[in-house]
Motif scaffolding. Structure first.
Motif, PDB file in Angstrom:
ATOM      1  N   LEU A 202       0.805  -1.224   0.000  1.00 37.56           N
ATOM      2  CA  LEU A 202       0.000   0.000   0.000  1.00 37.56           C
ATOM      3  C   LEU A 202       0.839   1.275   0.000  1.00 37.56           C
ATOM      4  O   LEU A 202       0.371   2.322  -0.449  1.00 37.56           O
ATOM      5  N   THR A 203       2.053   1.198   0.503  1.00 33.70           N
ATOM      6  CA  THR A 203       2.841   2.423   0.644  1.00 33.70           C
ATOM      7  C   THR A 203       3.980   2.545  -0.353  1.00 33.70           C
ATOM      8  O   THR A 203       4.674   3.562  -0.351  1.00 33.70           O
ATOM      9  N   GLN A 204       4.185   1.559  -1.203  1.00 35.01           N
ATOM     10  CA  GLN A 204       5.276   1.663  -2.180  1.00 35.01           C
ATOM     11  C   GLN A 204       4.846   2.572  -3.319  1.00 35.01           C
ATOM     12  O   GLN A 204       3.732   2.511  -3.801  1.00 35.01           O
ATOM     13  N   GLY A 205       5.720   3.434  -3.694  1.00 35.20           N
ATOM     14  CA  GLY A 205       5.425   4.321  -4.817  1.00 35.20           C
ATOM     15  C   GLY A 205       4.431   5.406  -4.455  1.00 35.20           C
ATOM     16  O   GLY A 205       4.002   5.556  -3.319  1.00 35.20           O
ATOM     17  N   GLU A 206       4.058   6.176  -5.441  1.00 31.81           N
ATOM     18  CA  GLU A 206       3.145   7.292  -5.219  1.00 31.81           C
ATOM     19  C   GLU A 206       1.684   6.856  -5.221  1.00 31.81           C
ATOM     20  O   GLU A 206       0.839   7.524  -4.652  1.00 31.81           O
ATOM     21  N   ARG A 207       1.395   5.755  -5.875  1.00 30.22           N
ATOM     22  CA  ARG A 207       0.003   5.293  -5.905  1.00 30.22           C
ATOM     23  C   ARG A 207      -0.037   3.778  -5.890  1.00 30.22           C
ATOM     24  O   ARG A 207       0.915   3.097  -6.255  1.00 30.22           O
ATOM     25  N   PHE A 208      -1.158   3.262  -5.459  1.00 33.88           N
ATOM     26  CA  PHE A 208      -1.356   1.811  -5.368  1.00 33.88           C
ATOM     27  C   PHE A 208      -1.487   1.229  -6.766  1.00 33.88           C
ATOM     28  O   PHE A 208      -2.246   1.731  -7.592  1.00 33.88           O
ATOM     29  N   LYS A 209      -0.729   0.173  -7.018  1.00 36.18           N
ATOM     30  CA  LYS A 209      -0.807  -0.511  -8.309  1.00 36.18           C
ATOM     31  C   LYS A 209      -1.252  -1.937  -8.055  1.00 36.18           C
ATOM     32  O   LYS A 209      -0.556  -2.719  -7.408  1.00 36.18           O
ATOM     33  N   MET A 210      -2.395  -2.269  -8.579  1.00 33.68           N
ATOM     34  CA  MET A 210      -2.932  -3.610  -8.393  1.00 33.68           C
ATOM     35  C   MET A 210      -2.273  -4.576  -9.378  1.00 33.68           C
ATOM     36  O   MET A 210      -2.145  -4.276 -10.554  1.00 33.68           O
ATOM     37  N   SER A 211      -1.867  -5.715  -8.837  1.00 36.82           N
ATOM     38  CA  SER A 211      -1.303  -6.731  -9.718  1.00 36.82           C
ATOM     39  C   SER A 211      -2.353  -7.805  -9.975  1.00 36.82           C
ATOM     40  O   SER A 211      -3.371  -7.876  -9.282  1.00 36.82           O
ATOM     41  N   GLN A 212      -2.082  -8.646 -10.938  1.00 40.01           N
ATOM     42  CA  GLN A 212      -3.039  -9.675 -11.333  1.00 40.01           C
ATOM     43  C   GLN A 212      -3.266 -10.694 -10.220  1.00 40.01           C
ATOM     44  O   GLN A 212      -4.343 -11.263 -10.106  1.00 40.01           O
ATOM     45  N   SER A 213      -2.271 -10.903  -9.372  1.00 39.23           N
ATOM     46  CA  SER A 213      -2.393 -11.919  -8.318  1.00 39.23           C
ATOM     47  C   SER A 213      -3.001 -11.386  -7.024  1.00 39.23           C
ATOM     48  O   SER A 213      -3.226 -12.153  -6.096  1.00 39.23           O
ATOM     49  N   ASP A 214      -3.272 -10.092  -6.931  1.00 40.43           N
ATOM     50  CA  ASP A 214      -3.795  -9.522  -5.692  1.00 40.43           C
ATOM     51  C   ASP A 214      -5.108 -10.159  -5.219  1.00 40.43           C
ATOM     52  O   ASP A 214      -5.236 -10.470  -4.034  1.00 40.43           O
ATOM     53  N   PRO A 215      -6.104 -10.357  -6.083  1.00 37.12           N
ATOM     54  CA  PRO A 215      -7.351 -10.972  -5.591  1.00 37.12           C
ATOM     55  C   PRO A 215      -7.125 -12.376  -5.004  1.00 37.12           C
ATOM     56  O   PRO A 215      -7.717 -12.719  -3.973  1.00 37.12           O
ATOM     57  N   THR A 216      -6.260 -13.152  -5.620  1.00 37.95           N
ATOM     58  CA  THR A 216      -5.961 -14.486  -5.102  1.00 37.95           C
ATOM     59  C   THR A 216      -5.260 -14.384  -3.759  1.00 37.95           C
ATOM     60  O   THR A 216      -5.606 -15.075  -2.802  1.00 37.95           O
ATOM     61  N   TYR A 217      -4.270 -13.487  -3.667  1.00 38.63           N
ATOM     62  CA  TYR A 217      -3.528 -13.308  -2.421  1.00 38.63           C
ATOM     63  C   TYR A 217      -4.461 -12.858  -1.298  1.00 38.63           C
ATOM     64  O   TYR A 217      -4.399 -13.368  -0.176  1.00 38.63           O
ATOM     65  N   LEU A 218      -5.341 -11.916  -1.591  1.00 38.65           N
ATOM     66  CA  LEU A 218      -6.279 -11.443  -0.576  1.00 38.65           C
ATOM     67  C   LEU A 218      -7.250 -12.543  -0.157  1.00 38.65           C
ATOM     68  O   LEU A 218      -7.654 -12.615   1.007  1.00 38.65           O
ATOM     69  N   GLY A 219      -7.608 -13.412  -1.071  1.00 38.54           N
ATOM     70  CA  GLY A 219      -8.452 -14.571  -0.719  1.00 38.54           C
ATOM     71  C   GLY A 219      -7.741 -15.492   0.254  1.00 38.54           C
ATOM     72  O   GLY A 219      -8.336 -15.979   1.221  1.00 38.54           O
ATOM     73  N   TYR A 220      -6.454 -15.726   0.005  1.00 30.19           N
ATOM     74  CA  TYR A 220      -5.665 -16.542   0.926  1.00 30.19           C
ATOM     75  C   TYR A 220      -5.541 -15.866   2.289  1.00 30.19           C
ATOM     76  O   TYR A 220      -5.593 -16.527   3.329  1.00 30.19           O
ATOM     77  N   ILE A 221      -5.391 -14.555   2.298  1.00 34.02           N
ATOM     78  CA  ILE A 221      -5.295 -13.827   3.566  1.00 34.02           C
ATOM     79  C   ILE A 221      -6.604 -13.961   4.343  1.00 34.02           C
ATOM     80  O   ILE A 221      -6.601 -14.168   5.561  1.00 34.02           O
ATOM     81  N   ARG A 222      -7.744 -13.860   3.662  1.00 33.80           N
ATOM     82  CA  ARG A 222      -9.035 -14.016   4.339  1.00 33.80           C
ATOM     83  C   ARG A 222      -9.173 -15.417   4.925  1.00 33.80           C
ATOM     84  O   ARG A 222      -9.627 -15.592   6.053  1.00 33.80           O
ATOM     85  N   ALA A 223      -8.782 -16.426   4.160  1.00 35.31           N
ATOM     86  CA  ALA A 223      -8.846 -17.803   4.651  1.00 35.31           C
ATOM     87  C   ALA A 223      -7.907 -17.983   5.840  1.00 35.31           C
ATOM     88  O   ALA A 223      -8.277 -18.580   6.859  1.00 35.31           O
ATOM     89  N   PHE A 224      -6.687 -17.462   5.727  1.00 38.19           N
ATOM     90  CA  PHE A 224      -5.722 -17.548   6.818  1.00 38.19           C
ATOM     91  C   PHE A 224      -6.257 -16.865   8.069  1.00 38.19           C
ATOM     92  O   PHE A 224      -6.136 -17.383   9.180  1.00 38.19           O
TER      93      PHE A 224
END
Length: 99
Positions: free
Chosen positions: A37-59
């Protein structure tokens, strides 16, 4: 994943995921999310973000359930220790009264 129905997970805190380890793991995930969230000047969504966030929710759900189970186990141990101390204390009081 366990395929054998007869494999029962351990119920003690010796199963590898203590409350301290769960806290450490969640801290690492928070650090990774903060970096994202804090790298660079703006948030850049990557293609794997939804999958990663799903794993975080499960975890997160599993971590909450596991932590609750560990807490219940620790409370049961503490309850047993308190009862043992009460018995020892009452035994000492009886010995004093008899003297």
């Amino acid at each position: 994943m366990v395929n054998n129905v007869t494999d029962i997970p351990e119920t003690s805190s010796n199963c590898g995921y203590s409350r301290e380890r769960l806290l450490d793991l969640s801290g690492k995930i928070l650090e990774k999310l903060e970096q994202k969230l804090t790298q660079g000047e703006r948030f850049k969504m990557s293609q794997s973000d939804p999958t990663y966030l799903g794993y975080i929710r499960a975890f997160s759900s599993l971590m909450t359930a596991h932590n609750s189970t560990l807490k219940d186990f620790e409370l049961a141990e503490l309850d047993l220790r308190v009862k043992q101390l009460e018995v020892e204390s009452s035994h000492k009081e009886l010995v004093r009264v008899k003297e």
